[in-house]
Motif scaffolding. Structure first.
Motif, PDB file in Angstrom:
ATOM      1  N   VAL A  90       0.766   0.006  11.695  1.00  0.00           N
ATOM      2  CA  VAL A  90       2.137   0.487  11.509  1.00  0.00           C
ATOM      3  C   VAL A  90       2.486   0.467  10.022  1.00  0.00           C
ATOM      4  O   VAL A  90       2.362  -0.566   9.353  1.00  0.00           O
ATOM      5  CB  VAL A  90       3.139  -0.361  12.319  1.00  0.00           C
ATOM      6  CG1 VAL A  90       4.573   0.105  12.035  1.00  0.00           C
ATOM      7  CG2 VAL A  90       2.837  -0.263  13.805  1.00  0.00           C
ATOM      8  N   ASP A  91       2.926   1.630   9.514  1.00  0.00           N
ATOM      9  CA  ASP A  91       3.281   1.802   8.101  1.00  0.00           C
ATOM     10  C   ASP A  91       2.111   1.419   7.188  1.00  0.00           C
ATOM     11  O   ASP A  91       2.271   0.677   6.208  1.00  0.00           O
ATOM     12  CB  ASP A  91       4.526   0.988   7.744  1.00  0.00           C
ATOM     13  CG  ASP A  91       5.193   1.506   6.462  1.00  0.00           C
ATOM     14  OD1 ASP A  91       4.995   2.690   6.135  1.00  0.00           O
ATOM     15  OD2 ASP A  91       5.888   0.723   5.795  1.00  0.00           O
ATOM     16  N   PHE A  92       0.943   1.950   7.526  1.00  0.00           N
ATOM     17  CA  PHE A  92      -0.304   1.615   6.831  1.00  0.00           C
ATOM     18  C   PHE A  92      -0.837   2.853   6.111  1.00  0.00           C
ATOM     19  O   PHE A  92      -0.820   3.952   6.670  1.00  0.00           O
ATOM     20  CB  PHE A  92      -1.315   1.118   7.873  1.00  0.00           C
ATOM     21  CG  PHE A  92      -2.613   0.623   7.314  1.00  0.00           C
ATOM     22  CD1 PHE A  92      -2.699  -0.595   6.661  1.00  0.00           C
ATOM     23  CD2 PHE A  92      -3.776   1.369   7.469  1.00  0.00           C
ATOM     24  CE1 PHE A  92      -3.909  -1.061   6.170  1.00  0.00           C
ATOM     25  CE2 PHE A  92      -4.995   0.912   6.987  1.00  0.00           C
ATOM     26  CZ  PHE A  92      -5.058  -0.306   6.328  1.00  0.00           C
ATOM     27  N   GLU A  93      -1.325   2.684   4.891  1.00  0.00           N
ATOM     28  CA  GLU A  93      -1.887   3.813   4.135  1.00  0.00           C
ATOM     29  C   GLU A  93      -3.292   4.113   4.645  1.00  0.00           C
ATOM     30  O   GLU A  93      -4.308   3.884   3.984  1.00  0.00           O
ATOM     31  CB  GLU A  93      -1.905   3.498   2.640  1.00  0.00           C
ATOM     32  CG  GLU A  93      -0.528   3.518   2.006  1.00  0.00           C
ATOM     33  CD  GLU A  93      -0.607   3.544   0.484  1.00  0.00           C
ATOM     34  OE1 GLU A  93      -1.712   3.742  -0.058  1.00  0.00           O
ATOM     35  OE2 GLU A  93       0.441   3.372  -0.151  1.00  0.00           O
ATOM     36  N   ALA A  94      -3.340   4.700   5.831  1.00  0.00           N
ATOM     37  CA  ALA A  94      -4.610   4.854   6.530  1.00  0.00           C
ATOM     38  C   ALA A  94      -5.536   5.867   5.867  1.00  0.00           C
ATOM     39  O   ALA A  94      -6.748   5.628   5.775  1.00  0.00           O
ATOM     40  CB  ALA A  94      -4.342   5.263   7.981  1.00  0.00           C
ATOM     41  N   GLU A  95      -5.002   6.993   5.432  1.00  0.00           N
ATOM     42  CA  GLU A  95      -5.867   8.004   4.831  1.00  0.00           C
ATOM     43  C   GLU A  95      -6.577   7.446   3.592  1.00  0.00           C
ATOM     44  O   GLU A  95      -7.792   7.593   3.435  1.00  0.00           O
ATOM     45  CB  GLU A  95      -5.072   9.258   4.464  1.00  0.00           C
ATOM     46  CG  GLU A  95      -5.937  10.384   3.940  1.00  0.00           C
ATOM     47  CD  GLU A  95      -5.146  11.664   3.785  1.00  0.00           C
ATOM     48  OE1 GLU A  95      -5.580  12.691   4.344  1.00  0.00           O
ATOM     49  OE2 GLU A  95      -4.079  11.646   3.129  1.00  0.00           O
ATOM     50  N   LYS A  96      -5.843   6.773   2.714  1.00  0.00           N
ATOM     51  CA  LYS A  96      -6.449   6.173   1.518  1.00  0.00           C
ATOM     52  C   LYS A  96      -7.444   5.087   1.909  1.00  0.00           C
ATOM     53  O   LYS A  96      -8.522   4.951   1.296  1.00  0.00           O
ATOM     54  CB  LYS A  96      -5.363   5.590   0.615  1.00  0.00           C
ATOM     55  CG  LYS A  96      -5.897   5.014  -0.703  1.00  0.00           C
ATOM     56  CD  LYS A  96      -4.776   4.492  -1.573  1.00  0.00           C
ATOM     57  CE  LYS A  96      -5.284   4.056  -2.939  1.00  0.00           C
ATOM     58  NZ  LYS A  96      -6.308   2.988  -2.843  1.00  0.00           N
TER      59      LYS A  96
END
Length: 251
Positions: A90-96
């Motif tokens: 949740v609210d995580f910079e997943a793509e990076k």
């Protein structure tokens, strides 16, 4: 002229699968590689599983685009929800996070949305005007809303609430509910009837498309549904996420 290719990796609540895709035809060029989604589905564990899938595909050309699909709301590369994975997403910079971990650029998107892209480019929604609503029935219920072939992202219609039960639609009607409660096709179809009736009331779609692995058994449950809207199985079934993720990676 060589065909356009890209790799698609589809992260689900129970499995992570990937393949190299021919984007001229919308077909897998390699066998599908699949590993189990790690227990708890925390970021590092999921990344390690994605690395394993990608390594087993043996795509060494770094110019081949890579698309990754994930079961969450995705905005500007961040995951904003976590229905069937760790709450750490949740609210995580997943793509990076995936780009850093894989050492290459990716295209990152919601898993049901990419399945919708696969069906609008190569499958049951191709050339269809009006409002098409794709649902994926699996561990949860994903949704993709397509109007005149254009995706309206992050609809998350599996989380429509059933106020009388204080549970959402996917808890009640996903394929996992059928397995968990050992329902037969008729009993499960009664739950799907409630769900698709509700979607009809809210959206008045022109076509329903049903994806996910259970769509290969469409003849066992779709004829039991009584709807005004036509409802058909996804052409690409459980490969739609792989194909759509690859298609979006190329643009």
């Amino acid at each position: 002229m060589a065909s356009k290719t890209a790799v698609g990796i589809d992260i689900g609540g129970t499995g992570i699968k990937g393949a190299l895709v021919d984007l001229d035809k919308g077909e897998l060029l390699t066998d599908r590689v699949k590993v189990a989604t790690p227990q708890g589905a925390e970021p590092q564990d999921v990344l390690d599983a994605v690395k394993e899938v990608f390594a087993r595909l043996e795509v060494t050309d770094t110019s081949v685009p890579l698309g990754v699909a994930f079961p969450a709301i995705v905005k500007n590369g961040r995951t904003l929800s976590a229905a069937n994975v760790s709450k750490k997403w949740v609210d995580f910079e997943a793509e990076k996070f995936f780009e850093d971990g894989l050492g290459r650029g990716i295209h990152f998107a919601n898993d049901a949305d990419v399945a919708g892209i696969a069906e609008v480019r190569y499958g049951a929604a191709r050339g269809k005007d009006g409002l098409v609503l794709l649902t994926t029935l699996g561990t949860g219920i994903g949704s993709a809303l397509l109007y005149d072939g254009v995706l309206i992202p992050n609809t998350e219609l599996g989380h429509l609430q059933r106020a009388e039960k204080k549970k959402d639609a996917e808890f009640y009607a996903a394929y996992s509910a059928m397995e968990r409660e050992e329902l037969d096709w008729k009993a499960w179809a009664e739950r799907l009837q409630w769900y698709y009736d509700h979607l009809e009331l809210l959206f008045s779609p022109d076509l329903f498309i049903v994806g996910g692995g259970v769509s290969k058994h469409a003849d066992d449950f779709l004829p039991l549904l009584k709807l005004r809207t036509p409802i058909v199985p996804a052409v690409h079934r459980n490969n739609a996420g792989i194909i759509g993720a690859a298609a979006l990676a190329l643009g």
